[in-house]
Design a protein around this motif. Structure first.
Motif, PDB file in Angstrom:
ATOM      1  N   PRO A 207      23.952  17.814 -44.123  1.00 20.81           N
ATOM      2  CA  PRO A 207      22.783  17.787 -45.014  1.00 20.81           C
ATOM      3  C   PRO A 207      22.053  19.126 -45.025  1.00 20.81           C
ATOM      4  N   THR A 211      17.404  17.813 -47.707  1.00 18.20           N
ATOM      5  CA  THR A 211      17.808  16.421 -47.548  1.00 18.20           C
ATOM      6  C   THR A 211      17.278  15.848 -46.236  1.00 18.20           C
ATOM      7  N   ARG A 212      17.286  16.666 -45.182  1.00 24.08           N
ATOM      8  CA  ARG A 212      16.756  16.219 -43.894  1.00 24.08           C
ATOM      9  C   ARG A 212      15.274  15.888 -44.021  1.00 24.08           C
ATOM     10  N   HIS A 215      14.683  12.670 -46.176  1.00 20.09           N
ATOM     11  CA  HIS A 215      14.968  11.421 -45.476  1.00 20.09           C
ATOM     12  C   HIS A 215      13.730  10.894 -44.762  1.00 20.09           C
ATOM     13  N   GLN A 216      12.793  11.793 -44.418  1.00 20.92           N
ATOM     14  CA  GLN A 216      11.539  11.369 -43.801  1.00 20.92           C
ATOM     15  C   GLN A 216      10.559  10.875 -44.861  1.00 20.92           C
TER      16      GLN A 216
END
Length: 283
Positions: A207, A211-212, A215-216
């Motif tokens: 990722p 994207t990381r 995701h949060q």
């Protein structure tokens, strides 16, 4: 000048792209050692060191990178280091820009050399760790800086000072405007959203930074993108401040048509460690 710039860019890409996309991170890390050692020499020259001492600073940088490599730091999990370095860039960067060119000149050359050495070493370690994570991750950070710069250039050219009365930092970099900063930030936000979509559409194995963060939460992605774009401007302005203090236009002539290595990586100095900090926070 344009022909010179194009030739230099082609030569640089001929080395950078194969190292960047090589299956293992070692070629890029070695290339980064060469670049960061050259930047250390430039830093020394711009901050009052003689030629032998500036070359000594460059060699010391090579030794520090080699020891870090041998000690396994390229693959070490170091959230505390990245938090400290990131916080230092925010606080010290703001303090330097507030003090201006005269404030930098009042700092001893030894302390200026130490600050530069730490900042450059941290940037080298960050780019190596980012490449160990994966090419997609590293590219998402590199493109952030380039898109912020391109967006700022075109927005500044298109709008000038149409919306904001004052320039960004006229005593440090007269050409930069708040309109340019806003254009760069908008470009980075668009880049982040597109990259998150692309990671999902192509099922990226590694990722990207965006994207990381996404995701949060989407809000975290937006705030982080704006923050990183702002810090890329800080890196640029800090180097401009140092050049004005030294009375030089370019950090060196190592890259014909492009100035020096520091002129090309100044915005990456804060953003690379900050990217590692954000990545460690979100896991």
């Amino acid at each position: 000048m344009l022909k010179q710039r194009v030739i230099t860019a082609i030569v640089l890409l001929a080395f950078l792209l194969p190292a960047l996309f090589y299956p293992a991170p070692e070629p890029l890390c070695l290339l980064a050692v060469l670049a960061i050692a050259s930047a250390a020499w430039e830093w020394g020259k711009m901050n009052g060191l003689s030629q032998p001492k500036a070359l000594g600073l460059a060699m010391l940088m090579v030794v520090a990178c080699a020891l870090s490599w041998i000690m396994g730091l390229l693959t070490a999990h170091m959230p505390t280091l990245w938090t400290v370095v990131g916080a230092a860039w925010v606080l010290v960067g703001a303090w330097l820009l507030r003090r201006g060119v005269d404030g930098w000149a009042r700092i001893s050359s030894a302390l200026r050399g130490l600050v530069g050495f730490i900042a450059l070493w941290a940037a080298w370690l960050a780019i190596c760790q980012a490449r160990v994570v994966g090419t997609n991750f590293l590219l998402s950070v590199l493109l952030l800086v380039w898109v912020a710069d391109i967006g700022a250039y075109f927005a500044g050219r298109a709008f000038g000072t149409k919306f904001f009365k004052n320039k960004l930092a006229p005593a440090i970099s007269p050409g930069k405007s708040w309109e340019g900063v806003c254009g760069g930030m908008l470009g980075v936000v668009v880049l982040a959203l597109v990259w998150v979509w692309a990671d999902g559409a192509w099922q990226a194995q590694v990722p990207s930074l965006y994207t990381r963060l996404a995701h949060q939460s989407g809000l975290l992605l937006l705030l982080a993108a704006l923050f990183m774009a702002a810090m890329s401007v800080v890196g640029d302005l800090v180097e401009s401040l140092i050049k004005r203090s030294a009375g030089v236009k370019d950090s060196s002539g190592l890259l014909p048509g492009h100035g020096g290595v520091l002129d090309r990586v100044d915005a990456l100095l804060p953003t690379l460690p900050l990217a590692m900090m954000l990545a460690s926070i979100v896991g």
